[in-house]
Design an enzyme around this catalytic site. Structure first.
Site, mmCIF file in Angstrom:
data_model
loop_
_atom_site.group_PDB
_atom_site.id
_atom_site.type_symbol
_atom_site.label_atom_id
_atom_site.label_comp_id
_atom_site.label_asym_id
_atom_site.label_seq_id
_atom_site.Cartn_x
_atom_site.Cartn_y
_atom_site.Cartn_z
ATOM 1 N N ASP A 26 0.716 -1.134 0.008
ATOM 2 C CA ASP A 26 0.392 -0.471 0.136
ATOM 3 C C ASP A 26 0.488 1.264 -0.431
ATOM 4 O OD1 ASP A 26 -2.630 -1.355 -0.071
ATOM 5 O OD2 ASP A 26 -2.651 -1.361 2.107
ATOM 6 N N SER A 77 -3.919 -8.674 9.442
ATOM 7 C CA SER A 77 -4.023 -7.427 9.810
ATOM 8 C C SER A 77 -3.116 -7.138 10.524
ATOM 9 C CB SER A 77 -5.119 -6.428 9.761
ATOM 10 O OG SER A 77 -4.722 -5.459 9.539
ATOM 11 N N ARG A 114 0.896 5.743 17.479
ATOM 12 C CA ARG A 114 0.454 6.802 15.754
ATOM 13 C C ARG A 114 0.752 8.308 16.762
ATOM 14 N NH1 ARG A 114 0.068 1.775 14.718
ATOM 15 N NH2 ARG A 114 -0.840 1.479 12.864
ATOM 16 N N ASP A 170 -5.844 4.400 12.610
ATOM 17 C CA ASP A 170 -4.589 5.299 12.748
ATOM 18 C C ASP A 170 -4.693 6.546 11.632
ATOM 19 O OD1 ASP A 170 -3.849 3.187 14.404
ATOM 20 O OD2 ASP A 170 -3.390 1.662 12.988
#
Ligand code: ARG
Length: 408
Positions: free
Chosen positions: A16, A176, A96, A125
């Protein structure tokens, strides 16, 4: 210089974000990637750098942020016994604000106009990164190519081939994953059915508790002002200490979490985590607080801990309320120093002993044996006054449902 200026992209090295490099370049940006080492298990930092450049980045930062992550994000959370919904130790959520902060700094250094990330529109996120980055520098644009492009998986792979981006031939994980030194988050695939037990292959940091050693293991964790500084008497820096506990507790299957979580973006989701070091440390830290803190401080802190967990989860790391809670928590931690003995056994990290120079446990007051210093006679007057309000109430209002004692 491209027509739109520079954009700093949070880059994992995966498909990605590699496609995002090429896509943003096509949109007219000079892409600078930032790959953060926050202690992920399978991170190929050198590979990430060359892959970023091959995908079209004009510059690639690869930064070891483990120490910053632990000291500025993990330790404050540990001091707060930070958990979301009393269960999730915030491992993904804590990384984050750091990533956002570092991207904002790089943007300043490089004169970039935007930061960018590879989050989808469904995750949390994206919210954390964008809210944190906006708080730190409201002038920066935020780009979210993965949220904006309309690629199917196949179209994305075709786009990657067209732009010379290597698509790894390895079998993709059915889950994931997001991981760092504080723990590993596992989502998607079969886990989306809350009836299904998470399969053993979802876990990589922890042994199945039922296959863990039959022998229990004891470890001693030393804390100074709320921060762990040594394991079994051996002083260690933060990242090493957490890694050591991840290995020791992971071997015993400690720290597996399976929860139905209320996401910030409005829906419930089934989340699986493995956080052996985090759970061991939170258990130990919380216990040491029971030995060293006043009962009302513990009670007030508990309420703020819940708030802390929500703020960290919801992307409010840089908020004024979070700062104020930190100030309260830091005051309490002045006294949280000592040693905690933890037993690791079949999925559990159980506190089995503790000692502290600043312990406010008094053996003389507590003992029922020789040396009892408690004033037994003082209980008489205490009970009289303590019970006075309800005695007064009951004199006016009779009990409605008295227990009936059968005749004997
Ligand atoms: N539910 C967790 C959180 O929101 C885990 C997120 C994991 N992130 C990911 N990109 N897989 O904090």
């Amino acid at each position: 210089m491209s027509k739109k200026g520079k954009a700093v992209l949070a880059y994992s090295g995966g498909l990605d974000t590699s496609v995002a490099v090429a896509w943003l370049t096509e949109q007219g940006y000079d892409v600078i990637t930032m790959t953060a080492d926050v202690g992920q298990q399978a991170v190929d930092l050198e590979g990430a750098k060359s892959k970023a450049l091959r995908s079209g980045a004009v510059k690639a930062y690869v930064l070891d942020l483990k120490k910053e992550f632990v000291e500025k994000f993990v330790w404050p959370s540990l001091k707060a016994n930070g958990m979301y919904q009393s269960t999730y130790p915030l491992n993904s959520a804590l990384s984050r604000p750091l990533i956002a902060e570092v991207m904002v700094e790089i943007a300043k250094k490089e004169g970039a106009v935007a930061i960018a990330h590879g989050c989808t529109g469904k995750g949390q996120d994206q919210v954390r990164i964008e809210v944190c980055a906006n708080a730190l520098n409201p002038d920066l644009q935020v780009l979210a190519p993965v949220r904006d492009w309309q690629f199917s998986r196949e179209a994305e792979i075709e786009y990657a081939h067209k732009h010379g981006i290597p698509v790894s031939a390895t079998v993709e994980s059915p889950y994931s994953i997001d991981d760092n030194i504080w723990g590993r988050s596992i989502e998607c695939g079969i886990l989306e059915d809350p009836w299904q037990e998470p399969p053993s292959d979802a876990y990589t940091l922890t042994e199945d508790p039922w296959k863990a050693p039959d022998d229990k293991e004891y470890i001693e964790i030393t804390f100074e002002k709320g921060i762990p500084v040594a394991v079994d008497g051996k002083k260690m820096g933060g990242p090493t200490l957490i890694n050591t506990l991840n290995l020791m507790a992971g071997r015993h299957g400690v720290g597996r979490i399976d929860m139905l979580e209320d996401r910030l973006v409005g829906f419930k989701s089934r989340e699986v985590y493995e956080c052996p070091g985090a759970i061991t440390l939170i258990n130990a830290h919380r216990a040491l607080e029971t030995l060293t803190l006043d009962k009302r401080v513990i009670a007030a802190k508990k309420e703020l801990e819940i708030k802390f967990g929500e703020l960290a989860y919801e992307g409010y790391w840089f908020s004024p309320l979070k700062d104020a809670i930190d100030a309260f928590i830091n005051t309490t931690q002045e006294y949280v120093s000592g040693v905690v003995k933890v037993m690791l056994y079949k999925g559990q990290a159980i506190v089995r002993g503790m000692k502290a120079a600043g312990s406010i446990y008094s053996h003389n007051l507590a003992t029922y044996s020789e040396g009892d210093a408690f004033d037994h006679q003082a209980a008489v007057g205490f009970i009289k006054i303590w019970g006075l309000p309800i005695k007064t109430w009951r004199q006016v209002h009779e009990s409605k449902e008295a227990i009936k004692i059968p005749a004997q």
